[in-house]
Design a protein around this motif. Structure first.
Motif, PDB file in Angstrom:
ATOM      1  N   THR A 315       0.780  -1.073  -0.052  1.00 38.50           N
ATOM      2  CA  THR A 315      -0.027  -0.075  -0.058  1.00 38.50           C
ATOM      3  C   THR A 315       0.880   1.202  -0.129  1.00 38.50           C
ATOM      4  O   THR A 315       2.113   1.061   0.159  1.00 38.50           O
ATOM      5  CB  THR A 315      -0.794   0.055   1.224  1.00 38.50           C
ATOM      6  N   ALA A 316       0.287   2.321  -0.188  1.00 42.67           N
ATOM      7  CA  ALA A 316       1.112   3.606  -0.246  1.00 42.67           C
ATOM      8  C   ALA A 316       1.644   3.933   0.999  1.00 42.67           C
ATOM      9  O   ALA A 316       1.185   3.564   2.134  1.00 42.67           O
ATOM     10  CB  ALA A 316       0.167   4.856  -0.487  1.00 42.67           C
ATOM     11  N   CYS A 317       2.958   4.543   1.347  1.00 37.60           N
ATOM     12  CA  CYS A 317       3.333   4.813   2.409  1.00 37.60           C
ATOM     13  C   CYS A 317       4.250   6.205   2.439  1.00 37.60           C
ATOM     14  O   CYS A 317       4.664   6.568   1.477  1.00 37.60           O
ATOM     15  CB  CYS A 317       4.739   3.668   2.554  1.00 37.60           C
ATOM     16  N   LEU A 318       3.854   6.762   3.678  1.00 37.73           N
ATOM     17  CA  LEU A 318       4.501   8.140   3.906  1.00 37.73           C
ATOM     18  C   LEU A 318       5.688   7.972   4.966  1.00 37.73           C
ATOM     19  O   LEU A 318       5.058   7.704   6.070  1.00 37.73           O
ATOM     20  CB  LEU A 318       3.487   9.265   4.295  1.00 37.73           C
ATOM     21  N   VAL A 319       6.703   8.111   4.752  1.00 40.87           N
ATOM     22  CA  VAL A 319       7.810   8.058   5.688  1.00 40.87           C
ATOM     23  C   VAL A 319       8.652   9.458   5.721  1.00 40.87           C
ATOM     24  O   VAL A 319       8.955   9.921   4.800  1.00 40.87           O
ATOM     25  CB  VAL A 319       8.568   6.898   5.322  1.00 40.87           C
ATOM     26  N   GLY A 320       9.260   9.612   6.883  1.00 40.13           N
ATOM     27  CA  GLY A 320      10.089  10.847   7.172  1.00 40.13           C
ATOM     28  C   GLY A 320      11.677  10.399   6.893  1.00 40.13           C
ATOM     29  O   GLY A 320      11.808   9.586   7.600  1.00 40.13           O
ATOM     30  N   ALA A 321      12.372  11.039   6.246  1.00 44.59           N
ATOM     31  CA  ALA A 321      13.582  10.865   5.769  1.00 44.59           C
ATOM     32  C   ALA A 321      14.508  11.628   5.139  1.00 44.59           C
ATOM     33  O   ALA A 321      14.094  12.655   4.665  1.00 44.59           O
ATOM     34  CB  ALA A 321      13.723   9.636   4.713  1.00 44.59           C
ATOM     35  N   PRO A 322      15.787  11.893   5.773  1.00 39.78           N
ATOM     36  CA  PRO A 322      16.745  12.798   5.144  1.00 39.78           C
ATOM     37  C   PRO A 322      17.197  12.126   3.740  1.00 39.78           C
ATOM     38  O   PRO A 322      17.625  11.209   3.551  1.00 39.78           O
ATOM     39  CB  PRO A 322      17.953  12.748   5.864  1.00 39.78           C
ATOM     40  N   VAL A 323      16.830  13.060   2.736  1.00 43.72           N
ATOM     41  CA  VAL A 323      17.286  12.771   1.471  1.00 43.72           C
ATOM     42  C   VAL A 323      18.295  13.404   0.920  1.00 43.72           C
ATOM     43  O   VAL A 323      18.240  14.955   0.971  1.00 43.72           O
ATOM     44  CB  VAL A 323      15.918  12.826   0.423  1.00 43.72           C
ATOM     45  N   THR A 324      19.314  12.773   0.193  1.00 46.26           N
ATOM     46  CA  THR A 324      20.407  13.440  -0.144  1.00 46.26           C
ATOM     47  C   THR A 324      20.468  13.648  -1.690  1.00 46.26           C
ATOM     48  O   THR A 324      19.719  12.871  -2.423  1.00 46.26           O
ATOM     49  CB  THR A 324      21.796  12.723   0.120  1.00 46.26           C
ATOM     50  N   GLY A 325      21.330  14.709  -2.240  1.00 51.04           N
ATOM     51  CA  GLY A 325      21.180  14.810  -3.690  1.00 51.04           C
ATOM     52  C   GLY A 325      22.376  15.977  -4.102  1.00 51.04           C
ATOM     53  O   GLY A 325      23.380  16.277  -2.978  1.00 51.04           O
ATOM     54  N   ARG A 326      22.118  16.701  -5.046  1.00 48.37           N
ATOM     55  CA  ARG A 326      23.125  17.583  -5.531  1.00 48.37           C
ATOM     56  C   ARG A 326      22.396  18.651  -6.211  1.00 48.37           C
ATOM     57  O   ARG A 326      21.192  18.453  -6.435  1.00 48.37           O
ATOM     58  CB  ARG A 326      24.298  17.095  -6.530  1.00 48.37           C
ATOM     59  N   THR A 327      22.757  20.005  -5.948  1.00 48.69           N
ATOM     60  CA  THR A 327      22.415  21.181  -6.387  1.00 48.69           C
ATOM     61  C   THR A 327      23.317  22.109  -6.797  1.00 48.69           C
ATOM     62  O   THR A 327      24.733  21.909  -6.444  1.00 48.69           O
ATOM     63  CB  THR A 327      21.662  21.887  -5.311  1.00 48.69           C
ATOM     64  N   VAL A 328      23.245  22.873  -7.898  1.00 43.94           N
ATOM     65  CA  VAL A 328      23.959  23.838  -8.545  1.00 43.94           C
ATOM     66  C   VAL A 328      23.832  25.017  -7.846  1.00 43.94           C
ATOM     67  O   VAL A 328      22.638  25.564  -7.920  1.00 43.94           O
ATOM     68  CB  VAL A 328      23.826  23.793  -9.874  1.00 43.94           C
ATOM     69  N   ARG A 329      25.015  25.561  -7.537  1.00 45.11           N
ATOM     70  CA  ARG A 329      24.963  27.006  -6.689  1.00 45.11           C
ATOM     71  C   ARG A 329      25.818  27.938  -7.448  1.00 45.11           C
ATOM     72  O   ARG A 329      27.035  27.435  -7.904  1.00 45.11           O
ATOM     73  CB  ARG A 329      25.190  27.002  -5.299  1.00 45.11           C
ATOM     74  N   ARG A 330      25.601  29.082  -7.552  1.00 49.00           N
ATOM     75  CA  ARG A 330      26.456  30.184  -8.205  1.00 49.00           C
ATOM     76  C   ARG A 330      27.388  30.676  -7.376  1.00 49.00           C
ATOM     77  O   ARG A 330      27.038  31.351  -6.090  1.00 49.00           O
ATOM     78  CB  ARG A 330      25.660  31.179  -8.748  1.00 49.00           C
ATOM     79  N   LYS A 331      28.620  30.443  -7.504  1.00 51.15           N
ATOM     80  CA  LYS A 331      29.645  30.854  -6.297  1.00 51.15           C
ATOM     81  C   LYS A 331      30.912  31.404  -7.425  1.00 51.15           C
ATOM     82  O   LYS A 331      31.379  30.681  -8.285  1.00 51.15           O
ATOM     83  CB  LYS A 331      30.235  29.710  -5.556  1.00 51.15           C
ATOM     84  N   PHE A 332      31.593  32.437  -7.094  1.00 51.19           N
ATOM     85  CA  PHE A 332      32.814  33.158  -7.753  1.00 51.19           C
ATOM     86  C   PHE A 332      32.529  33.226  -9.134  1.00 51.19           C
ATOM     87  O   PHE A 332      33.568  32.932 -10.036  1.00 51.19           O
ATOM     88  CB  PHE A 332      33.902  32.403  -7.492  1.00 51.19           C
ATOM     89  N   GLY A 333      31.091  33.446  -9.662  1.00 51.76           N
ATOM     90  CA  GLY A 333      30.973  33.459 -11.083  1.00 51.76           C
ATOM     91  C   GLY A 333      30.864  32.213 -11.696  1.00 51.76           C
ATOM     92  O   GLY A 333      30.689  32.338 -12.951  1.00 51.76           O
ATOM     93  N   LEU A 334      30.855  31.116 -10.963  1.00 54.50           N
ATOM     94  CA  LEU A 334      30.739  29.848 -11.693  1.00 54.50           C
ATOM     95  C   LEU A 334      29.661  28.982 -11.083  1.00 54.50           C
ATOM     96  O   LEU A 334      29.122  29.081  -9.914  1.00 54.50           O
ATOM     97  CB  LEU A 334      31.917  29.035 -11.487  1.00 54.50           C
ATOM     98  N   ASP A 335      29.117  28.085 -11.914  1.00 57.08           N
ATOM     99  CA  ASP A 335      28.153  27.196 -11.472  1.00 57.08           C
ATOM    100  C   ASP A 335      28.818  25.779 -10.711  1.00 57.08           C
ATOM    101  O   ASP A 335      29.438  25.116 -11.455  1.00 57.08           O
ATOM    102  CB  ASP A 335      27.110  26.813 -12.579  1.00 57.08           C
TER     103      ASP A 335
END
Length: 536
Positions: A315-335
């Motif tokens: 059945t459907a489940c709703l669970v709390g969890a820390p999810v990891t990933g990657r994101t792109v941030r603008r720093k020093f003029g670079l992505d």
């Protein structure tokens, strides 16, 4: 209360007494601290009507008291009131808890200082004007705190009001408006001895009692007008009754879930609390070894749950969890691609996952405000206080959908932890029209704080009234609760491992199961329909 008070807990009341001049006025100041503290759980919520009454005695009637002196007394007294009503806060912060608690109490005290100045400026005007000014200051200050600071939910009088019919007004004027009205009434309940006639002297208490009775009777009427609707789908809320710091939660939750499904039959949705799984990505990775979750004590990531446990429950489940990933941030003029981690509520069904990323992080303990996210704060200040602020803030709130056992599409809104205490959050707007709001909470830090559990339940009741929808709260240690659209508690679990099943076509049920005895952490009248069963 949380154990015994420490010596530091007496500093704020003592400082307030020393700042206030005159023995009688000091006694009135202590009465203000006592009444305000006793208005909050685990004491007598009905006292909130009188929580600010001593302030009118303290600052309206003295003839020789400057506005500057009144403001100083207001700050001292406000810090004492805030500290005493929330004494459990600094006990749960790893280091320098008294400092962070003191900063929060200072922010709250500015509201009391504003009231003190208003009393002095309007002391020669009718008492009703002073009361209206107090209400306006409370409305402005609490609106600011509810939107911009983390201190609003700690000392708002809408919390004790949530245990009464008065909270029904939050549907139209928000809980901040309810708190402002309560404070307006509170400062009217003492006769105005500066008035020239007997009728004028008692006009304040008469108006105050009239307003209080109107708020109460109007709330009762609104509650009666709210239909007692059944939750249209069945939900199993699972409470592990222990902290992740002591042992992994997923084996306990898995045992409780399987036992519940075996005894009580299938459900449409299974809910586990916040951060019950170990951090990990939630992208498709093939060939996950089955033995990764076979032995108790091994870690279970969100991806492992999706591929192994959710199919087991069917059945459907709703669970709390820390999810990891990657994101792109603008720093020093670079992505720059950087690793990130979100605190998520993950709705998993048929090999897919839909996540809500927590949008309101607990300052310093979970994340940093953008203007404070500097190398000095992150690399030097946080380690010195024992905090890490490892999480990244989500930015969107949207309803989430799943299919029940009949194939019908159901919609819910997911709230994670601290978002429960943010009444102006997008979660609680009317635009989503969700069938239920589900709050995932990890209260492991507050194990010895029954007052926190009660405040959490009261906040859930307030959100239910505001949204006129079912609100379900799934907690780690205690206080898992189901609240209907009228703010009425249907079922609630005491401390310890247990399950709560509600909704669907069958009558509401709740089952309580635990391995070891554990005391209840809230008043027995708060759990009218909880049914216990012996441990399996």
């Amino acid at each position: 209360m949380t154990g015994a008070w420490e010596p530091v807990d007496l500093i704020a009341p003592a400082a307030a007494v020393l700042v206030i001049r005159g023995m009688r006025r000091r006694a009135v100041g202590l009465a203000a601290v006592a009444l305000f503290t006793l208005s909050f759980p685990p004491f007598v919520p009905a006292l909130f009507w009188f929580s600010l009454t001593p302030l009118a005695i303290l600052w309206r009637f003295p003839e020789t008291l400057s506005g500057r002196r009144a403001a100083a007394e207001g700050i001292a007294l406000g810090m004492a009131m805030g500290w005493s009503a929330t004494v459990f806060i600094h006990h749960v912060i790893p280091a320098f808890g008294w400092l962070f608690h003191g900063i929060g109490c200072f922010l709250f005290s500015l509201q009391i200082a504003g009231m003190a100045v208003a009393f002095r400026l309007l002391r020669h005007r009718p008492a009703i004007l002073s009361a209206l000014a107090v209400g306006a200051i409370a409305l402005a200050a609490e609106s600011f705190h509810a939107r911009c600071t983390p201190v609003w939910w700690l000392a708002t009088l809408s919390l004790p009001a949530a245990d009464t019919a008065v909270i029904q007004w939050a549907r139209w004027i928000t809980p901040v408006g309810v708190s402002a009205l309560v404070q307006t009434v509170s400062v009217l309940l003492w006769p105005d001895r500066l008035a020239g006639s007997l009728s004028a002297r008692w006009s304040g208490p008469v108006i105050g009692m009239f307003l209080a009775s109107g708020l109460w009777s109007g709330g009762l009427w609104a509650e009666r007008q709210t239909p007692r609707e059944h939750l249209p789908f069945s939900v199993l809320l699972v409470q592990p009754g222990t902290r992740a710091q002591e042992e992994p939660l997923w084996p306990i939750l898995d045992r409780l879930t399987q036992n519940a499904l075996t005894r009580n039959g299938p459900v449409d949705l299974i809910v586990w609390p916040e951060t019950c799984l170990s951090p990990g990505p939630l992208e498709s990775v093939p060939n996950i070894p089955t033995d990764e979750i076979s032995a108790p004590g091994r870690l279970c990531s969100p991806l492992t749950f999706l591929h192994h446990l959710q199919p087991r429950y069917g059945t459907a489940c709703l669970v709390g969890a820390p999810v990891t990933g990657r994101t792109v941030r603008r720093k020093f003029g670079l992505d720059i691609s950087e690793p990130v981690m979100w605190n998520c509520g993950c709705l998993m069904e048929a090999g897919r996952a839909d996540c809500h990323r927590k949008t309101v992080l607990v300052p310093f303990m979970e994340g940093l405000p953008g203007w404070l996210d500097t190398p000095f704060v992150r690399n030097r200040l946080l380690p010195a206080t024992g905090m890490q602020a490892p999480l990244t803030c989500g930015h969107t709130v949207a309803p989430h959908a799943f299919r029940d056992r009949t194939g019908r599409r159901r919609t819910i809104v997911i709230s994670v932890c601290y978002e429960l205490h943010c009444p102006f959050s997008e979660h609680f707007s009317d635009k989503f029209r969700a069938e239920a709001i589900i709050h995932l909470v990890n209260d492991g830090l507050f194990r010895d704080c029954p007052e926190f559990t009660e405040r959490q339940i009261l906040a859930c009741r307030s959100r239910a009234v505001e949204t006129r929808s079912w609100n379900l709260l799934c907690s780690t240690l205690a206080g898992t609760v189901a609240v209907d659209p009228g703010g009425r508690i249907h079922q609630v679990l005491p401390s310890g491992a247990g399950i709560l099943k509600i909704g669907g076509s069958r009558p509401d049920e709740s089952r309580y199961d635990r391995n070891t005895p554990s005391p209840e952490v809230f008043r027995t009248h708060s759990c009218p329909s909880a049914v216990r069963e012996s441990p399996s």
